[in-house]
Structures are given as structure tokens and as C-alpha cells.
Design a protein around this motif. Sequence first.
Motif, PDB file in Angstrom:
ATOM      1  N   CYS A   1      30.649  36.536  38.519  1.00  9.66           N
ATOM      2  CA  CYS A   1      31.971  35.998  38.156  1.00  9.66           C
ATOM      3  C   CYS A   1      32.967  36.089  39.307  1.00  9.66           C
ATOM      4  N   ALA A   2      32.532  35.796  40.487  1.00 15.27           N
ATOM      5  CA  ALA A   2      33.398  35.826  41.660  1.00 15.27           C
ATOM      6  C   ALA A   2      34.263  34.575  41.724  1.00 15.27           C
ATOM      7  N   ALA A   3      35.381  34.707  42.398  1.00 13.93           N
ATOM      8  CA  ALA A   3      36.249  33.572  42.695  1.00 13.93           C
ATOM      9  C   ALA A   3      36.284  33.441  44.219  1.00 13.93           C
ATOM     10  N   TRP A   4      36.298  32.214  44.690  1.00 11.85           N
ATOM     11  CA  TRP A   4      36.226  31.964  46.130  1.00 11.85           C
ATOM     12  C   TRP A   4      37.454  31.202  46.596  1.00 11.85           C
ATOM     13  N   ARG A   5      37.935  31.509  47.778  1.00 11.69           N
ATOM     14  CA  ARG A   5      38.947  30.663  48.406  1.00 11.69           C
ATOM     15  C   ARG A   5      38.230  29.431  48.926  1.00 11.69           C
ATOM     16  N   ARG A   6      38.734  28.281  48.564  1.00 12.67           N
ATOM     17  CA  ARG A   6      38.068  27.016  48.898  1.00 12.67           C
ATOM     18  C   ARG A   6      37.809  26.883  50.399  1.00 12.67           C
TER      19      ARG A   6
END
Length: 151
Positions: A4-9
Motif C-alpha cells: 500500500c505504498a504511495a509514490w511521487r509521480r
Amino acid sequence: SNVCAAWRRGAYLEQGGFEKKTIFNEDMILAGKMILAGGKVAYCADAQVIHSHNYHAKDQFHRYFDLAVSQVMHPEVFGNVSSESEGMRLVKKSIRHCLRIRKPWLIFSVITNNAGKFLGYKLGQHYRMLPPKVIQMCTMNQTFWQEGAGR
């Protein structure tokens, strides 16, 4: 884990996104590449995510075989990581938890599931020495091995 990671585009695109042909761990491979490129990974202890699999020992075997294959295929990310010590910490913590909640019979499940993980992981670390038929019996992702992938 990178569940469930979020990434900087921008960082995601700079690293070329997720690995196109991998058996497992595309998120961890990307995170490792970002770290190696000078980026950072932040852990948010307050985040609440439910991510669960109801795997038994046989399922764990297949999953951890693929996990080890992924790590062997990406030594640039996982070469200096010792997964075994983390695994043993989890087993010990799980056994203590079973005792603390007064359900010692659950220890059998902890041990069998983790034995499946360990055996699959160890075989996966040496997948290059295994015949294709044995790999097909060990993997959770049989389509990955079609057309000689991983060899």
C-alpha cells in the motif's frame, strides 16, 4: 514490506516505473532503486491498511519461492538484505503472541506456515540450479517462466 505504498509521480517516472518483467516484488524493487538513487522511503505508523492473505504452508512455500527468485534476480536492490533474520524475529514474536493470548495450539500453525516460507525461500534462492519442471512445481507464478524468463 512496501504494501500500500504511495509514490511521487516524478520519482516513479524517473526510475522507469515498475519493473516490466518480474516474478514478484515490483514495488520493493522500485523502492530499492529510488533509495539507491538517493531517494527516501517514509513509513507512516499511523496509516491503517488491511492487507491479508489466508495462506497455508503450501501457499507460503510457493509465494516465498517467488520472493527469493525476485531477490536473486535483483541483487542491486536485495544483495545486502538478510530476510532470514527478519523472518526469525517474526516467528518468535508470533509464538510469544500465541502464548500471551493463551492459545498455544496456534503455535503449530505458526511453525508450519513459517516452515513453508523458509523452505520455499531457500529453494528460490537456488532456482538457477533447478530443472524447469521443479521450478514449475515450486512457483506461484507459472506464466512468468514461459519463454525462458528468469534463466
